[in-house]
Design a protein around this motif. Structure first.
Motif, short mmCIF file in Angstrom:
data_model
loop_
_atom_site.label_atom_id
_atom_site.label_comp_id
_atom_site.label_asym_id
_atom_site.label_seq_id
_atom_site.Cartn_x
_atom_site.Cartn_y
_atom_site.Cartn_z
N CYS A 128 0.85 -1.20 0.00
CA CYS A 128 0.00 0.00 0.00
C CYS A 128 0.88 1.25 0.00
CB CYS A 128 -0.90 -0.01 1.24
SG CYS A 128 -1.91 1.47 1.36
N CYS A 155 -7.33 -1.53 1.65
CA CYS A 155 -6.20 -1.84 2.54
C CYS A 155 -6.71 -2.06 3.96
CB CYS A 155 -5.18 -0.69 2.51
SG CYS A 155 -3.78 -0.96 3.61
N HIS A 202 0.31 4.07 1.09
CA HIS A 202 0.19 4.90 2.27
C HIS A 202 1.29 4.59 3.27
CE1 HIS A 202 -2.12 5.99 6.19
NE2 HIS A 202 -1.39 7.01 5.79
N ARG A 203 1.25 3.38 3.89
CA ARG A 203 2.28 3.05 4.87
C ARG A 203 2.87 1.66 4.66
NH1 ARG A 203 0.68 6.25 9.40
NH2 ARG A 203 2.17 5.16 10.71
N GLY A 204 2.72 1.15 3.46
CA GLY A 204 3.47 -0.04 3.08
C GLY A 204 2.88 -1.38 3.48
N ILE A 205 1.65 -1.41 3.97
CA ILE A 205 1.05 -2.69 4.38
C ILE A 205 0.72 -3.53 3.13
CG2 ILE A 205 -1.04 -3.67 5.50
CD1 ILE A 205 0.90 -2.41 7.47
N TYR A 215 -5.39 -1.48 6.75
CA TYR A 215 -4.92 -0.58 7.82
C TYR A 215 -5.77 0.69 7.91
CZ TYR A 215 -1.13 1.22 10.89
OH TYR A 215 -0.38 1.70 11.92
N HIS A 216 -5.80 1.50 6.85
CA HIS A 216 -6.56 2.75 6.91
C HIS A 216 -7.59 2.85 5.79
CE1 HIS A 216 -2.38 3.57 8.34
NE2 HIS A 216 -3.03 4.05 9.40
N GLY A 217 -7.87 1.72 5.15
CA GLY A 217 -8.96 1.71 4.18
C GLY A 217 -8.74 2.52 2.92
N TRP A 218 -7.55 2.59 2.42
CA TRP A 218 -7.38 3.16 1.09
C TRP A 218 -7.90 2.11 0.09
CZ3 TRP A 218 -2.37 6.39 -0.07
CH2 TRP A 218 -2.27 7.43 0.87
S1 FES Z 1 -1.20 1.49 5.03
FE1 FES Z 1 -2.73 1.10 3.59
S2 FES Z 1 -4.21 2.55 4.04
FE2 FES Z 1 -2.66 2.94 5.46
#
Ligand code: FES
Ligand SMILES: [Fe+2]
Length: 380
Positions: free
Chosen positions: A73, A93, A75-78, A95-98
């Motif tokens: 992702c 995603c 955003h933060r790599g998940i 983690y934060h729903g992107w």
């Molecule tokens: S790491 Fe994917 S939405 Fe934050």
């Protein structure tokens, strides 16, 4: 025929220095299609993760089609493969729903930032071309435009009578040493001599081997100019010694190609079984990273109707256990132990290894610099 330099003095650095492109390809040759996982392993809802040629991949099935996104992702790599499929055609995603469109990887929403999030449409995850064929999911890992998948398949796979069994296992070792082991001319006579697969066979002592090319130029082939089944080694005596129940052969055979072994790019081996065996063994050494590969074993027979049924029975009751496990496990054992950087002094039969290295070094596919620049820029 390939010339060998015997007892090459090793300068500091790599034993692969004579093949600089090959040496540089520690994580794999990327401009190819690779068999990533059997179709049956990817369900309709769950996503799967795979690392192939250093690429992190998230694989999913949507409306009967396979999509592959970079498994990270922005955003933060998940890993996106941990995310959810609650919106058709999208991956969210965990983690934060992107939320990303599976077709082009575009960021469509960032849920906790509201429907009008200004980040919408500003980012993409990379997508990789993928196809599902012959019971296998294939992914193009290159930066250039993909060639048709058929270009990377042995053409006999396209025969409708081909009945194919796939087996994959992730193994330690570098993919290059796995290919080198596969095409290696001499180890079978020693390492595999006592395998159950060869229990009734008399393996030869040594061969005079020439490396040739298939007519279409795609395969390197091992051709045996001479096969010597037993020899007298001064100071040691006769080798090998055979058991009475092992099939007799002429002590010296000229020009035999009955057990033909071929190799082609990117990392594909073909071993045609001798005599009336009626099936062919293939291997893909799919690179994962510089120290692991996805060992892909393939058994193919060209049969329909009752013959096909008999072939399947033969595979499940015998070939799988004695060849794919017993015999090939001996190969799996030696590949991670190889390290040409530590020790490499080649002998005559290693013409197979050096011919492959030169072939891979010079003839591997590469994208034009413009296409590569365009595609990598679009992916970023
Ligand atoms: S790491 Fe994917 S939405 Fe934050
Ligand atoms: Fe082997």
């Amino acid at each position: 025929m390939e010339q060998l330099e015997h007892h090459d003095a090793q300068p500091p650095g790599s034993a692969l220095r004579r093949w600089p492109n090959y040496e540089a390809a520690a994580i794999g040759l990327r401009e190819y299609w690779y068999p990533v996982m059997p179709s049956r392993k990817l369900g309709r809802k769950k996503m799967s993760a795979a690392r192939i040629a250093g690429r992190e991949l998230c694989l999913l099935r949507e409306n009967g089609k396979i999509y592959v996104l970079e498994n990270q992702c922005p955003h933060r790599g998940i890993p996106l493969s941990m995310g959810s499929r609650e919106f058709p055609g999208h991956v969210a995603c965990i983690y934060h729903g992107w939320v990303f469109d599976v077709t082009d990887g575009e960021l469509k929403h960032a849920l906790p930032d509201g429907p009008d999030s200004p980040i919408r449409g500003t980012l993409c995850v990379r997508t990789f071309p993928a196809e599902e064929r012959l019971g296998m999911i294939w992914v193009w890992t290159g930066d250039g435009d993909p060639v048709p998948l058929d270009d990377d398949l042995p053409e006999e796979f396209l025969d409708p009578a081909a009945d194919i069994f796939w087996r994959q296992s992730d193994s330690p070792g570098n993919w290059r040493y796995a290919v080198e082991n596969g095409f290696d001319e001499s180890h079978g006579k020693v390492l595999h001599r006592n395998s159950w697969w060869l229990f009734f066979n008399r393996m030869s002592a040594w061969n005079d081997t020439e490396i040739t090319r298939s007519e279409d130029g795609k395969w390197l082939r091992r051709y045996q100019r001479k096969i010597v089944v037993q020899a007298d080694y001064p100071g040691l005596g006769q080798w090998p010694r055979f058991n009475f129940f092992q099939r007799r052969r002429k002590t010296v055979q000229q020009g035999s190609n009955s057990h033909a072994v071929d190799v082609r790019l990117p990392a594909t081996l073909r071993v045609r079984q001798p005599g009336n065996a009626n099936w062919t063994h293939y291997e893909w050494y799919v690179p994962i990273d510089d120290s692991h590969y996805r060992y892909t074993q393939v058994a193919v027979a060209w049969a329909t109707g009752f013959q096909r049924l008999m072939w399947r029975l033969r595979y499940w009751t015998y070939i799988l256990w004695v060849h794919h496990y017993g015999f090939n496990n001996q190969d799996l054992m030696v590949v991670p132990l190889q390290n040409p950087l530590k020790a490499e002094n080649l002998f005559r039969p290693d013409v197979s290894v050096t011919a492959w290295r030169r072939f891979a070094d010079r003839e591997h596919r590469r994208p034009s610099p413009e296409t590569k620049a365009q595609n990598t820029e679009a992916a970023e």
